[in-house]
Scaffold this motif. Structure first.
Motif, PDB file in Angstrom:
ATOM      1  N   ALA A 281      23.359   0.613 -14.717  1.00 21.66           N
ATOM      2  CA  ALA A 281      23.559  -0.063 -15.999  1.00 21.66           C
ATOM      3  C   ALA A 281      22.275  -0.172 -16.825  1.00 21.66           C
ATOM      4  O   ALA A 281      22.318  -0.523 -18.005  1.00 21.66           O
ATOM      5  N   ILE A 282      21.123   0.144 -16.214  1.00 20.08           N
ATOM      6  CA  ILE A 282      19.851   0.016 -16.934  1.00 20.08           C
ATOM      7  C   ILE A 282      19.759   1.086 -18.021  1.00 20.08           C
ATOM      8  O   ILE A 282      19.940   2.275 -17.754  1.00 20.08           O
ATOM      9  N   GLN A 283      19.482   0.654 -19.241  1.00 17.97           N
ATOM     10  CA  GLN A 283      19.201   1.592 -20.336  1.00 17.97           C
ATOM     11  C   GLN A 283      17.700   1.871 -20.293  1.00 17.97           C
ATOM     12  O   GLN A 283      16.874   1.074 -20.723  1.00 17.97           O
ATOM     13  N   ILE A 284      17.341   3.028 -19.734  1.00 13.63           N
ATOM     14  CA  ILE A 284      15.949   3.333 -19.407  1.00 13.63           C
ATOM     15  C   ILE A 284      15.064   3.413 -20.635  1.00 13.63           C
ATOM     16  O   ILE A 284      13.840   3.281 -20.549  1.00 13.63           O
ATOM     17  N   LYS A 285      15.623   3.645 -21.820  1.00 19.06           N
ATOM     18  CA  LYS A 285      14.824   3.769 -23.036  1.00 19.06           C
ATOM     19  C   LYS A 285      14.826   2.491 -23.870  1.00 19.06           C
ATOM     20  O   LYS A 285      14.375   2.518 -25.017  1.00 19.06           O
ATOM     21  N   ASP A 286      15.295   1.400 -23.293  1.00 21.96           N
ATOM     22  CA  ASP A 286      15.247   0.110 -23.987  1.00 21.96           C
ATOM     23  C   ASP A 286      14.003  -0.636 -23.513  1.00 21.96           C
ATOM     24  O   ASP A 286      13.940  -1.105 -22.374  1.00 21.96           O
ATOM     25  N   SER A 287      13.000  -0.748 -24.381  1.00 22.73           N
ATOM     26  CA  SER A 287      11.724  -1.357 -23.988  1.00 22.73           C
ATOM     27  C   SER A 287      11.892  -2.817 -23.588  1.00 22.73           C
ATOM     28  O   SER A 287      11.152  -3.331 -22.743  1.00 22.73           O
ATOM     29  N   ARG A 288      12.872  -3.508 -24.158  1.00 19.84           N
ATOM     30  CA  ARG A 288      13.092  -4.918 -23.806  1.00 19.84           C
ATOM     31  C   ARG A 288      13.632  -5.070 -22.391  1.00 19.84           C
ATOM     32  O   ARG A 288      13.223  -5.956 -21.654  1.00 19.84           O
ATOM     33  N   VAL A 289      14.540  -4.173 -22.003  1.00 17.76           N
ATOM     34  CA  VAL A 289      15.086  -4.202 -20.647  1.00 17.76           C
ATOM     35  C   VAL A 289      13.994  -3.882 -19.630  1.00 17.76           C
ATOM     36  O   VAL A 289      13.856  -4.566 -18.609  1.00 17.76           O
ATOM     37  N   LEU A 290      13.183  -2.850 -19.899  1.00 21.20           N
ATOM     38  CA  LEU A 290      12.115  -2.499 -18.970  1.00 21.20           C
ATOM     39  C   LEU A 290      11.071  -3.604 -18.863  1.00 21.20           C
ATOM     40  O   LEU A 290      10.522  -3.849 -17.780  1.00 21.20           O
ATOM     41  N   THR A 291      10.794  -4.275 -19.968  1.00 16.78           N
ATOM     42  CA  THR A 291       9.854  -5.394 -19.926  1.00 16.78           C
ATOM     43  C   THR A 291      10.354  -6.488 -19.000  1.00 16.78           C
ATOM     44  O   THR A 291       9.591  -7.052 -18.201  1.00 16.78           O
ATOM     45  N   ASP A 292      11.651  -6.783 -19.052  1.00 15.43           N
ATOM     46  CA  ASP A 292      12.243  -7.785 -18.154  1.00 15.43           C
ATOM     47  C   ASP A 292      12.078  -7.382 -16.691  1.00 15.43           C
ATOM     48  O   ASP A 292      11.732  -8.208 -15.838  1.00 15.43           O
ATOM     49  N   ILE A 293      12.298  -6.103 -16.397  1.00 16.31           N
ATOM     50  CA  ILE A 293      12.211  -5.628 -15.013  1.00 16.31           C
ATOM     51  C   ILE A 293      10.785  -5.720 -14.497  1.00 16.31           C
ATOM     52  O   ILE A 293      10.531  -6.223 -13.388  1.00 16.31           O
ATOM     53  N   ILE A 294       9.818  -5.244 -15.299  1.00 18.45           N
ATOM     54  CA  ILE A 294       8.411  -5.287 -14.855  1.00 18.45           C
ATOM     55  C   ILE A 294       7.962  -6.733 -14.657  1.00 18.45           C
ATOM     56  O   ILE A 294       7.228  -7.046 -13.706  1.00 18.45           O
ATOM     57  N   GLU A 295       8.406  -7.631 -15.539  1.00 20.34           N
ATOM     58  CA  GLU A 295       8.044  -9.047 -15.400  1.00 20.34           C
ATOM     59  C   GLU A 295       8.573  -9.610 -14.089  1.00 20.34           C
ATOM     60  O   GLU A 295       7.855 -10.343 -13.382  1.00 20.34           O
ATOM     61  N   GLN A 296       9.799  -9.276 -13.716  1.00 19.83           N
ATOM     62  CA  GLN A 296      10.362  -9.763 -12.462  1.00 19.83           C
ATOM     63  C   GLN A 296       9.593  -9.232 -11.254  1.00 19.83           C
ATOM     64  O   GLN A 296       9.315  -9.966 -10.296  1.00 19.83           O
ATOM     65  N   VAL A 297       9.230  -7.951 -11.307  1.00 17.87           N
ATOM     66  CA  VAL A 297       8.458  -7.347 -10.211  1.00 17.87           C
ATOM     67  C   VAL A 297       7.099  -8.022 -10.081  1.00 17.87           C
ATOM     68  O   VAL A 297       6.641  -8.340  -8.975  1.00 17.87           O
ATOM     69  N   HIS A 298       6.435  -8.261 -11.233  1.00 22.37           N
ATOM     70  CA  HIS A 298       5.117  -8.898 -11.195  1.00 22.37           C
ATOM     71  C   HIS A 298       5.200 -10.337 -10.686  1.00 22.37           C
ATOM     72  O   HIS A 298       4.319 -10.794  -9.933  1.00 22.37           O
ATOM     73  N   GLN A 299       6.237 -11.055 -11.071  1.00 24.12           N
ATOM     74  CA  GLN A 299       6.385 -12.440 -10.616  1.00 24.12           C
ATOM     75  C   GLN A 299       6.495 -12.524  -9.099  1.00 24.12           C
ATOM     76  O   GLN A 299       6.017 -13.483  -8.487  1.00 24.12           O
ATOM     77  N   LYS A 300       7.098 -11.508  -8.484  1.00 26.93           N
ATOM     78  CA  LYS A 300       7.233 -11.523  -7.027  1.00 26.93           C
ATOM     79  C   LYS A 300       5.956 -11.092  -6.320  1.00 26.93           C
ATOM     80  O   LYS A 300       5.540 -11.701  -5.328  1.00 26.93           O
ATOM     81  N   TYR A 301       5.280 -10.042  -6.837  1.00 31.24           N
ATOM     82  CA  TYR A 301       4.165  -9.453  -6.100  1.00 31.24           C
ATOM     83  C   TYR A 301       2.782  -9.840  -6.642  1.00 31.24           C
ATOM     84  O   TYR A 301       1.789  -9.663  -5.940  1.00 31.24           O
ATOM     85  N   GLN A 302       2.691 -10.321  -7.879  1.00 35.11           N
ATOM     86  CA  GLN A 302       1.431 -10.785  -8.466  1.00 35.11           C
ATOM     87  C   GLN A 302       0.320  -9.729  -8.397  1.00 35.11           C
ATOM     88  O   GLN A 302      -0.567  -9.776  -7.541  1.00 35.11           O
ATOM     89  N   PHE A 303       0.371  -8.806  -9.308  1.00 40.04           N
ATOM     90  CA  PHE A 303      -0.608  -7.721  -9.362  1.00 40.04           C
ATOM     91  C   PHE A 303      -1.853  -8.144 -10.137  1.00 40.04           C
ATOM     92  O   PHE A 303      -1.793  -9.008 -11.011  1.00 40.04           O
ATOM     93  N   ASP A 304      -2.979  -7.496  -9.807  1.00 44.70           N
ATOM     94  CA  ASP A 304      -4.228  -7.746 -10.532  1.00 44.70           C
ATOM     95  C   ASP A 304      -4.319  -6.907 -11.797  1.00 44.70           C
ATOM     96  O   ASP A 304      -5.059  -7.248 -12.725  1.00 44.70           O
ATOM     97  N   SER A 305      -3.569  -5.798 -11.824  1.00 45.52           N
ATOM     98  CA  SER A 305      -3.575  -4.936 -13.005  1.00 45.52           C
ATOM     99  C   SER A 305      -2.235  -4.230 -13.119  1.00 45.52           C
ATOM    100  O   SER A 305      -1.598  -3.902 -12.109  1.00 45.52           O
ATOM    101  N   ILE A 306      -1.804  -4.009 -14.362  1.00 48.78           N
ATOM    102  CA  ILE A 306      -0.588  -3.246 -14.632  1.00 48.78           C
ATOM    103  C   ILE A 306      -0.959  -2.111 -15.583  1.00 48.78           C
ATOM    104  O   ILE A 306      -1.533  -2.344 -16.647  1.00 48.78           O
ATOM    105  N   LEU A 307      -0.649  -0.885 -15.176  1.00 48.38           N
ATOM    106  CA  LEU A 307      -1.039   0.309 -15.928  1.00 48.38           C
ATOM    107  C   LEU A 307       0.199   1.017 -16.457  1.00 48.38           C
ATOM    108  O   LEU A 307       1.161   1.245 -15.710  1.00 48.38           O
ATOM    109  N   ILE A 308       0.160   1.370 -17.735  1.00 49.32           N
ATOM    110  CA  ILE A 308       1.291   2.030 -18.384  1.00 49.32           C
ATOM    111  C   ILE A 308       0.789   3.230 -19.163  1.00 49.32           C
ATOM    112  O   ILE A 308      -0.247   3.166 -19.832  1.00 49.32           O
TER     113      ILE A 308
END
Length: 308
Positions: free
Chosen positions: A59-86
């Motif tokens: 169901a993920i719309q891979i080209k929707d920047s808002r949806v991807l932002t939500d996913i990356i935020e959830q991943v970061h909240q769990k693992y707490q990275f020192d840097s995020i590279l895009i």
């Protein structure tokens, strides 16, 4: 332990993997753990990461920047990275600032180099239309960075990553609706070319006149920023800090002055020929071979010589 997360762009997987080199430089002398984030991606060929966080949801719309932002935020909240590279593709440039705002941190965009001294990390990027380089100190966490494709290179990609499947706790519906789909012939990307004939403001003829020479040399045509701004060349063939970064074996610069903005788009060029009426043009100081003269005349004489 310095922990870095790299968003893998489904359209530019190899360039995304190259960001491993950026993560290693950011870590400095610290030990580093590098995670890739793969969203609806076939990951069999993705190597080099310590771990791969996989999100699989049709169901993920891979080209929707808002949806991807939500996913990356959830991943970061769990693992707490020192840097995020895009990767600083057109799509990545929509995701990176959204994510930086969401995480309440700064974003250093389009970096070209990194300097690390102890705990201080300085990110280098062109500023003021490429006329100078800015050194930006990052003391917020996570360090948010976007990187031009083909600027950094990670040569060793043998390591098989540890796979982790990440369940999305809440997936917002995409606001993007696909109205129609059309296919077009895929053009050769200048970043893949081994020979590039590049025209600047000093090349006064139509850029299409370079097609015969490009065919003879099995190369691609590129252009500098002034030609694109004058609507004499399409933006997808622009070389430079605001265009694409190229690494050909041979780069023929026709009437290109050689501003920092343009030079930032040249990485690991093996041989460079500069053709310019201005003997003092900065591009000449980077060239293996300098031709002082008219670029259009040079092209015609070179085509004649190749035919012989």
């Amino acid at each position: 332990m310095f922990r870095a997360l790299i968003l893998i762009d489904n359209d530019f997987v190899n360039y995304s993997v190259d960001l491993i080199a950026v993560a290693k430089q950011l870590a400095g002398e610290e030990s580093v753990e590098i995670c890739g984030l793969a969203i609806n991606l076939a990951t069999q060929e993705v190597k080099g990461f310590d771990s791969l966080i996989c999100v699989e949801e049709p169901a993920i719309q891979i080209k929707d920047s808002r949806v991807l932002t939500d996913i990356i935020e959830q991943v970061h909240q769990k693992y707490q990275f020192d840097s995020i590279l895009i990767l600083a593709t057109e799509f990545g440039r929509m995701v990176a600032p959204r994510l930086a705002m969401r995480l309440n941190v700064g974003l250093v965009a389009d970096i070209t180099d990194i300097e690390v001294e102890g705990q201080e990390r300085r990110l280098i990027r062109p500023a003021f239309s490429g006329n100078m380089l800015a050194s930006i100190v990052c003391d917020s966490s996570p360090i948010m960075v976007s990187v031009h494709p083909n600027v950094f290179h990670e040569e060793v990609r043998i390591k098989e990553p540890k796979m982790t499947h990440f369940p999305i706790s809440e997936l917002k519906a995409s606001s993007i609706e696909v109205l129609s789909v059309s296919s077009e012939e895929k053009k050769k990307d200048i970043r893949e070319a081994k020979v590039i004939i590049s025209a600047g403001a000093g090349f006064t003829e139509n850029i299409h006149q370079l097609e015969e020479l490009a065919t003879e040399l099995n190369g691609s045509i590129a252009a500098s920023k002034p030609l694109v701004e004058q609507n004499r060349a399409p933006r997808e063939i622009q070389v430079g800090q605001s265009g694409k970064t190229v690494s050909p074996n041979l780069y023929i610069a026709l009437g290109i002055y050689g501003s920092m903005q343009h030079v930032e788009g040249l990485k690991n060029v093996k041989d460079l020929i500069s053709v310019n009426t201005d003997e003092g043009a900065p591009m000449n100081y980077l060239a293996n071979l300098i031709v002082v003269g008219d670029a259009a005349e040079f092209v015609e004489k070179l085509k004649l010589r190749l035919k012989k």
